[in-house]
Design an enzyme around this catalytic site. Structure first.
Site, PDB file in Angstrom:
ATOM      1  N   THR A   1       0.836  -1.190   0.000  1.00  0.00           N
ATOM      2  CA  THR A   1       0.000   0.000   0.000  1.00  0.00           C
ATOM      3  C   THR A   1       0.875   1.245   0.000  1.00  0.00           C
ATOM      4  O   THR A   1       1.824   1.350   0.770  1.00  0.00           O
ATOM      5  CB  THR A   1      -0.909  -0.004   1.247  1.00  0.00           C
TER       6      THR A   1
ATOM      7  N   LYS B   1       2.807   1.786  -6.889  1.00  0.00           N
ATOM      8  CA  LYS B   1       2.266   1.012  -8.019  1.00  0.00           C
ATOM      9  C   LYS B   1       1.619   1.917  -9.062  1.00  0.00           C
ATOM     10  O   LYS B   1       1.866   1.773 -10.251  1.00  0.00           O
ATOM     11  CB  LYS B   1       1.220   0.007  -7.510  1.00  0.00           C
TER      12      LYS B   1
ATOM     13  N   ASP C   1      -8.210  -1.809  -7.696  1.00  0.00           N
ATOM     14  CA  ASP C   1      -8.990  -1.021  -6.744  1.00  0.00           C
ATOM     15  C   ASP C   1     -10.390  -0.680  -7.257  1.00  0.00           C
ATOM     16  O   ASP C   1     -11.260  -0.316  -6.469  1.00  0.00           O
ATOM     17  CB  ASP C   1      -8.259   0.280  -6.409  1.00  0.00           C
TER      18      ASP C   1
END
Length: 206
Positions: A11, A15, A35
């Site tokens: 997290t 990315k 997501d």
């Protein structure tokens, strides 16, 4: 030629930044963000640790995500047009799909109306990351880990070079043996940053 590139990580590990850089640099490139497939908040279970279980596979509508990947596989040109991606004539036979968040169950692109509760990262996010990373390694999934101490630009260049070398190697393998030039040597040959080994009938995956 179809190529699927999986980009996973912790997290807030960068990315999306890497994905966006690759998206701008690669021809005929589309992206699917994991997501975008979280279930509604009222369907997310609360674990024994007291936190909403966002970082587990069950929090995702994986069927919908796989359907989206299948739509790209079935017709990458149509998928690209539907997502505003222009096909470059000089590379019209090359189609690339970036799967951002692949095999990592994170939530860093969601918008929160309140801050994360104290202890969420250490008590839930990090343990879930470790759990799924161990599962991948146990199952023999080949993963190349990036060095987070390097600059974003250097990491981007390394991954881009690997993808470009992979495309070059695949094009040489599909050419008649008499017409194949010598393969490039060094890092990137055979395509690093590979997330899974595809079956012969599947598109190449890195």
């Amino acid at each position: 030629m179809k190529l699927i590139v999986g980009i996973g990580g912790m997290t807030n590990g960068g990315k999306t930044t890497l994905t966006n850089s690759l998206l701008r640099a690669l021809p005929n490139c589309c992206v699917i963000h994991q997501d975008d497939f979280f279930k509604p908040q009222d369907q997310i279970a609360v674990g024994e640790d007291g936190f909403k279980q966002w970082d587990v596979l069950e929090s995702l509508d994986m069927e919908a995500m796989l359907d989206t990947v299948q739509a790209w596989l079935s017709s990458p040109r149509k998928f690209a047009r539907a997502h505003g991606v222009s096909i470059q004539p000089e590379a019209s036979d090359t189609h690339i799909l970036l799967l951002e968040g692949f095999l990592l169950y994170s939530y860093n692109t969601r918008n929160y109306t309140v801050p994360d509760p104290p202890g969420l990262f250490d008590g839930h996010v990090w343990p879930m990351y470790q759990k799924y990373r161990q599962e991948m390694e146990t199952n023999g999934v080949e993963v190349v880990y990036l060095d987070g101490t390097k600059s974003r630009e250097k990491l981007f260049r390394e991954v881009l070079e690997d993808i470009q070398n992979s495309l070059l190697n695949r094009s040489q393998e599909s050419a008649p043996s008499s017409a194949r030039p010598a393969r490039p040597q060094g890092p990137g040959r055979g395509c690093g940053h590979r997330m899974a080994r595809p079956a012969a009938s599947q598109p190449d995956t890195v």
